[in-house]
Design an enzyme around this catalytic site. Structure first.
Site, PDB file in Angstrom:
ATOM      1  CG  ASP A   1       1.935   3.491   8.568  1.00  0.00           C
ATOM      2  OD1 ASP A   1       1.424   2.830   8.842  1.00  0.00           O
ATOM      3  OD2 ASP A   1       3.123   2.996   7.705  1.00  0.00           O
TER       4      ASP A   1
ATOM      5  NE  ARG B   1      16.945  -1.305 -18.996  1.00  0.00           N
ATOM      6  CZ  ARG B   1      18.225  -0.549 -18.828  1.00  0.00           C
ATOM      7  NH1 ARG B   1      18.871   0.359 -19.160  1.00  0.00           N
ATOM      8  NH2 ARG B   1      18.800  -1.415 -17.780  1.00  0.00           N
TER       9      ARG B   1
ATOM     10  CG  HIS C   1       3.164   3.226   3.405  1.00  0.00           C
ATOM     11  ND1 HIS C   1       3.453   2.417   2.401  1.00  0.00           N
ATOM     12  CD2 HIS C   1       2.724   2.467   4.590  1.00  0.00           C
ATOM     13  CE1 HIS C   1       3.523   1.049   2.882  1.00  0.00           C
ATOM     14  NE2 HIS C   1       3.135   1.222   4.254  1.00  0.00           N
TER      15      HIS C   1
ATOM     16  CG  ASP D   1       8.493  10.032   8.958  1.00  0.00           C
ATOM     17  OD1 ASP D   1       8.935   9.814   7.868  1.00  0.00           O
ATOM     18  OD2 ASP D   1       8.451   8.747   9.635  1.00  0.00           O
TER      19      ASP D   1
ATOM     20  CG  HIS E   1      -2.046   4.189   6.720  1.00  0.00           C
ATOM     21  ND1 HIS E   1      -1.353   3.723   5.625  1.00  0.00           N
ATOM     22  CD2 HIS E   1      -1.627   3.368   7.557  1.00  0.00           C
ATOM     23  CE1 HIS E   1      -0.684   2.425   5.721  1.00  0.00           C
ATOM     24  NE2 HIS E   1      -0.668   2.340   7.234  1.00  0.00           N
TER      25      HIS E   1
END
Length: 384
Positions: free
Chosen positions: A276, A229, A218, A250, A62
């Site tokens: 990313d 819940r 990510h 990072d 990615h």
């Protein structure tokens, strides 16, 4: 012509073993692996007294850009620039990643990768990760909301054809109209379906996994968070053994304790380290572009004017050092998270492992996990 390389007296690390030994590389492949090998080679690399560690080259599933270039530039120059810069951080192969954009911009980027042929001094393009436009407007993050659309199997098949069948991964919000059908169809076609930029409930995640989703994009970022819940996507994917989770380590995208939570619940075999990264990676702080939007890059990361995170400037070697610092994981576990798991997800039988017959994609590191040399398909492409 690839020259033969003999690497001796180094710590060789795979996800399942660690030993001191030697490696002999010929024609881009690991030909021999063992101890006290007696071979003749063009290049000798002796690790005696250097405490060198050799790992499989990193695989970044990615990444949008690096060194001033972005996959969406849709030029050969951009892909070359990215591929040449990534070897400096130990990345030997990667999936250039699209962003939500107008259709013709996405198609130009896909076509560009489809026509691209790697040179031997570059990180290898393994395929494409399509991130957006089939996502939730609620969790768009830095993805331009105006171009978000409902998943279309027909459109995606057209894109796959345009790319020369190079699309390997797609990020999708399964809960949007047509999402579940899309997950099922793409999974059957062998694409890694990753849940991301999504508001899916725990129940919807379960349904998507049943239909073939096998990854989360990510983790923690731009997805329905954990609630006691309604465990949301975060709680669901952490507990679902069939799911791999991408993490951007990072310390901007995820707190060190959140990284540790993921590591304890998923184990090294359930995590894929990604960057990313966007085009500012490796460059000075300042203003850059991502998907037609201005990104402000500072020591606090890459952000849009709205404050939304816009990818990262993380390198893979830094991701490993941070992961080690956060979790005190072993070198073998780092290999799983930086290479082996990605190779398995992408069904690459010759990558992600140091063994005879495997591609000679290797990274040589020192004890502090700093890159000393990167070897791509049997060629030394970076030396520190």
């Amino acid at each position: 012509m690839n020259r033969t390389i003999f690497i001796s007296n180094v710590t060789i690390v795979n996800y399942d073993q660690e030993f001191i030994g030697d490696l002999f590389i010929r024609e881009g492949k690991i030909e021999q692996l063992g101890q006290d090998l007696q071979v003749e080679a063009d290049i000798y690399l002796d690790g005696t007294s250097k405490n060198w560690i050799v790992m499989p080259g990193f695989i970044d599933m990615h990444i949008h850009g690096s060194a001033g270039f972005d996959m969406m530039d849709a030029t050969e120059e951009a892909l070359r620039g990215m591929a040449r810069s990534l070897v400096k951080e130990g990345t030997t192969s990667y999936l250039p990643t699209t962003i939500t954009q107008q259709v013709d911009a996405i198609e130009a980027a896909l076509k560009n990768v489809g026509e691209f042929v790697n040179n031997e001094d570059e990180a290898e393009i393994l395929g494409i990760h399509v991130e957006g436009p089939y996502i939730s407007t609620k969790w768009a993050g830095a993805q331009p909301v105006g171009h978000i659309t409902e998943p279309s199997i027909e459109q995606f098949r057209k894109w796959q054809k345009l790319s020369g069948n190079r699309i390997k991964q797609v990020t999708v919000a399964p809960e949007v109209a047509g999402g579940f059908e899309f997950v099922q169809a793409m999974s059957k076609e062998g694409i890694v379906v990753s849940i991301g930029h999504s508001d899916a409930t725990s129940e919807e995640v379960e349904k998507a996994v049943h239909l073939g989703a096998r990854q989360a994009t990510h983790l923690y970022n731009q997805m329905r968070p954990f609630h006691h819940r309604e465990p949301g996507i975060v709680g669901s994917v952490l507990m679902e053994e069939r799911m791999q989770v991408e993490i951007i380590v990072d310390y901007i995208h995820s707190h060190t304790k959140a990284v540790n939570v993921a590591f304890r619940l998923k184990g090294a075999e359930g995590i894929i380290l990604i960057t990313d990264a966007m085009r500012a990676k490796g460059l000075a702080y300042g203003e850059y572009d991502l998907g037609g939007q201005t990104v402000h890059v500072t020591e606090k990361g890459a952000h849009l004017s709205s404050g939304a995170l816009a990818g990262s400037i993380l390198t893979m070697d830094q991701a490993l050092r941070n992961m080690k610092q956060s979790t005190n994981c072993s070198l073998k576990e780092l290999v799983s998270m930086s290479s082996t798991n990605a190779a398995k997800q992408l069904k690459l039988p010759h990558k992600g492992y140091i063994g005879e017959g495997f591609d000679a994609d290797l990274v040589i590191l020192d004890m502090e996990l700093n890159i000393q040399k990167t070897i791509c398909r049997g060629k030394i492409v970076f030396e520190n």
